[in-house]
Motif scaffolding. Structure first.
Motif, PDB file in Angstrom:
ATOM      1  N   ALA A 157      23.605 -10.762 -17.158  1.00  0.00           N
ATOM      2  CA  ALA A 157      25.057 -10.787 -16.985  1.00  0.00           C
ATOM      3  C   ALA A 157      25.387 -10.299 -15.582  1.00  0.00           C
ATOM      4  O   ALA A 157      24.685  -9.449 -15.032  1.00  0.00           O
ATOM      5  N   ILE A 162      31.129 -10.989 -17.492  1.00  0.00           N
ATOM      6  CA  ILE A 162      31.339  -9.722 -18.194  1.00  0.00           C
ATOM      7  C   ILE A 162      32.818  -9.467 -18.424  1.00  0.00           C
ATOM      8  O   ILE A 162      33.248  -9.091 -19.516  1.00  0.00           O
ATOM      9  N   TRP A 163      33.616  -9.695 -17.391  1.00  0.00           N
ATOM     10  CA  TRP A 163      34.998  -9.212 -17.415  1.00  0.00           C
ATOM     11  C   TRP A 163      36.005 -10.229 -17.936  1.00  0.00           C
ATOM     12  O   TRP A 163      37.150  -9.872 -18.200  1.00  0.00           O
ATOM     13  N   ASP A 167      35.606  -9.605 -25.929  1.00  0.00           N
ATOM     14  CA  ASP A 167      34.638  -8.634 -26.446  1.00  0.00           C
ATOM     15  C   ASP A 167      33.924  -9.142 -27.687  1.00  0.00           C
ATOM     16  O   ASP A 167      32.724  -8.906 -27.870  1.00  0.00           O
ATOM     17  N   LYS A 170      31.049 -11.346 -26.605  1.00  0.00           N
ATOM     18  CA  LYS A 170      29.944 -10.593 -26.011  1.00  0.00           C
ATOM     19  C   LYS A 170      29.155  -9.854 -27.088  1.00  0.00           C
ATOM     20  O   LYS A 170      27.913  -9.843 -27.063  1.00  0.00           O
ATOM     21  N   THR A 182      21.867  -6.407 -16.475  1.00  0.00           N
ATOM     22  CA  THR A 182      23.025  -6.654 -15.617  1.00  0.00           C
ATOM     23  C   THR A 182      22.861  -5.871 -14.335  1.00  0.00           C
ATOM     24  O   THR A 182      22.031  -4.969 -14.250  1.00  0.00           O
ATOM     25  N   GLY A 187      29.055  -2.559 -15.073  1.00  0.00           N
ATOM     26  CA  GLY A 187      28.848  -3.628 -16.035  1.00  0.00           C
ATOM     27  C   GLY A 187      27.937  -3.203 -17.165  1.00  0.00           C
ATOM     28  O   GLY A 187      28.171  -3.541 -18.337  1.00  0.00           O
ATOM     29  N   HIS A 190      29.795  -1.016 -19.685  1.00  0.00           N
ATOM     30  CA  HIS A 190      30.715  -1.788 -20.520  1.00  0.00           C
ATOM     31  C   HIS A 190      29.954  -2.544 -21.608  1.00  0.00           C
ATOM     32  O   HIS A 190      30.332  -2.502 -22.786  1.00  0.00           O
ATOM     33  N   LEU A 191      28.869  -3.218 -21.243  1.00  0.00           N
ATOM     34  CA  LEU A 191      28.114  -3.989 -22.230  1.00  0.00           C
ATOM     35  C   LEU A 191      27.426  -3.080 -23.246  1.00  0.00           C
ATOM     36  O   LEU A 191      27.346  -3.411 -24.432  1.00  0.00           O
TER      37      LEU A 191
END
Length: 423
Positions: A157, A162-163, A167, A170, A182, A187, A190-191
């Motif tokens: 990613a 990602i953004w 959600d 993902k 990533t 990032g 967040h993941l």
């Protein structure tokens, strides 16, 4: 009968190939290939640029192109659909597709299923594992193809994927993938919040310094005082909202009249004509050159002749944003002073007033002040450029990331194949 270990291959799936703006992917593919991994490339789109990076010419992996639009190759899509209908994983694939379609009712979603049918049918038996770059549309194709055939898959990613991906999407993709990597700490955090923390690993792209000439031993100490020898400012990036070039044009236009400079931009993009018009309206068109897309050797030559590199990244209204742009590291490879924004993955490499100067994203006045300061101070530019090069060489080489990817991908192709899920 399973293919022998020596014949086992990995399919690297990308949105488009080759792309000048995605040298980080080419660098990774070439490095893994040179380490003996048997790769092939599958692309959702055909190339749109004439120039080709030297790395693309060095890559030996065969390239297959999926139908970019299903109506363009109806027989190929039909053969893929008929073949898929007979596979054990068809029901599981359709269930996943239907859940996705109900939440994202779009032609794009249908196109990804059709591309997956074609990929699943045409992919050689020797391909044991799929590794996809980008967690949005390319990962949808790979997910459906993996469900159809029982192959394992993993992902890299990057930024937009990602953004701007919901959600829920993902979460579901990461739950089915073996693992993912990533390229920024932001990032990764967040993941990881959407999956098991061990599911996603931070792996910087880094830079293969063997592909770049040594940084110039010295640069002319231009300070903007000589109209016959203006300070040379350069930026490389697509002309899209997240790159912030509108802010840069405003910042340049606000520089004092006694300061002599020239700015060159490299890259294509949807906002290119608007930026040219903005420069003209601001009265600086004679100082600004939009050079369009360039191959890597031309970009390096431009960086070597420049005095200052600028990249004013910010978040676009769509939510799109950069990761850690490779071009910042490329500028550092040439000992070039850097002005950028304190945003996304940039401060993971550039620490303000250590390896470069960072300003708030979207703040064109702060950007103009930073330009004014560094244009007039060649000694400070020299110090920042040297520090950026030292950090690049010490902490952001390519080898560490490739070590991780090689080990994980070898484990993936050596693991037992899984049976496609039945009804």
């Amino acid at each position: 009968m399973l293919p022998s270990k020596t014949a086992r291959r990995i399919a690297v799936v990308v949105k488009g190939y080759p792309r000048l703006s995605e040298t980080f992917i080419a660098q990774e593919v070439l490095a893994l290939e040179q380490r003996g991994l048997n790769l092939e490339i599958w692309s959702l789109r055909h190339p749109t640029e004439r120039a080709v990076h030297p790395m693309h010419k060095a890559i030996k992996a065969p390239v297959a192109y999926l139908p970019e639009y299903l109506y363009e190759e109806p027989l190929r899509v039909l053969r893929g659909a008929v073949w898929s209908l007979r596979q054990k994983g068809f029901a599981a694939t359709i269930r996943a597709f239907w859940r996705d379609l109900k939440r994202d009712f779009s032609a794009n979603r249908v196109r990804r299923l059709g591309q997956a049918f074609v990929m699943a049918r045409e992919m050689p038996a020797e391909v044991r594992h799929l590794h996809v770059h980008y967690l949005h549309t390319p990962a949808s194709v790979v997910r459906y193809a993996a469900l159809l055939t029982g192959r394992s898959w993993t992902f890299s990613a990057h930024a937009k994927d990602i953004w701007t991906t919901p959600d829920w999407e993902k979460r579901e993709k990461m739950a089915e993938a073996l693992w993912g990597v990533t390229c920024t700490a932001q990032g990764a955090a967040h993941l990881q919040s959407l999956s098991r923390p061990e599911q996603v690993t931070l792996v910087y792209h880094g830079l293969d310094l063997s592909r770049f000439p040594a940084a110039p031993e010295s640069r002319l100490l231009r300070d903007g005082s000589d109209p016959l020898d203006p300070v040379r400012i350069v930026s490389v990036g697509r002309a899209v909202a997240k790159k912030g070039y509108g802010d840069l044009i405003r910042a340049l236009a606000a520089l004092p009249q006694d300061l002599h400079w020239r700015f060159a931009h490299v890259g294509s993009g949807e906002l290119l004509n608007a930026l040219k018009a903005q420069a003209k309206d601001a009265g600086i068109a004679d100082r600004v050159a939009f050079l369009g897309s360039k191959a890597q050797p031309d970009i390096i030559a431009l960086l070597r002749e420049a005095d200052l590199f600028v990249l004013p990244s910010k978040e676009a209204k769509s939510g799109d944003r950069d990761g850690l742009p490779n071009v910042i590291m490329e500028a550092a490879s040439q000992g070039l002073a850097i002005i950028a924004t304190d945003f996304a993955g940039i401060p993971e490499f550039i620490r303000s007033d250590v390896e470069g100067h960072l300003v708030p994203p979207g703040d064109w006045e702060a950007l103009s002040n930073a330009l004014n300061m560094l244009v007039r101070d060649p000694e400070r530019r020299k110090a920042l450029g040297s520090a950026a090069f030292a950090r690049l060489r010490r902490d952001f080489s390519m080898e560490g990331g490739i070590d991780i990817l090689e080990a994980r991908l070898r484990a993936a192709i050596d693991s037992p194949a899984r049976e496609p899920e039945r009804v």
